[in-house]
Motif scaffolding. Structure first.
Motif: not given
Length: 164
Positions: A72-75, A110-115
């Protein structure tokens, strides 16, 4: 140049990295363009392991600047010492974060990133870039991932030491 990856179906990450690394070397062998090589390595890692996001941030003008990635799009830019990537740069050590919400100052591209795992790419003890790998699952990485990704970072360091 290899255009496909061949891996033995197994759940053992150490075996997967051991089989993958020579293929990654073959993938970049003879290609002088750093961007092309980093792009292919990001794609190969994501394809092999199904990581949520794989990419590189390059040190430019005292910031980490987004380089080749898959996901996904990133910083676009990260300051020295900020977030997991900035910490890996500042400390020149790999960062292994089982739960990004528990990491002080985590930057949520991304709010979907968890680790997340971030491995610095070192040339003459200077960080020139970082390899950033994210999962959408908590505690998704193992010691085998850290070791394997550190081997990939060593492969990447040659893109800064050879003429490109």
């Amino acid at each position: 140049m290899a255009d496909t990856l061949t891996l033995t179906p197994t759940g053992d990450r150490r075996t997967q990295y051991a089989e993958l690394l020579p293929q990654l070397q073959g993938l970049v062998q003879g290609e002088p363009d750093r961007t092309a090589n980093l792009a292919n390595l990001a794609a190969a890692l994501r394809q092999t392991f199904g990581f949520f996001w794989v990419g590189f941030y390059l040190v430019k003008d005292d910031q980490l600047v987004l380089g080749p990635f898959q996901g996904d799009i990133a910083c676009t830019r990260i300051e020295h010492g900020q977030g997991v990537c900035g910490a890996a740069w500042a400390e020149a050590t790999s960062q292994w974060v089982p739960d990004v919400d528990a990491f002080p100052g985590h930057i949520a591209c991304s709010s979907l990133s968890r680790s997340e795992v971030v491995v610095p790419i070192l040339v003459d003890d200077d960080v020139v870039a970082v390899l950033d790998v994210d999962s959408d699952q908590l505690d998704a990485f193992t010691e085998a991932d850290i070791e394997g990704l550190q081997s990939v970072a060593l492969l990447c360091a040659q893109f800064w030491t050879e003429t490109h």
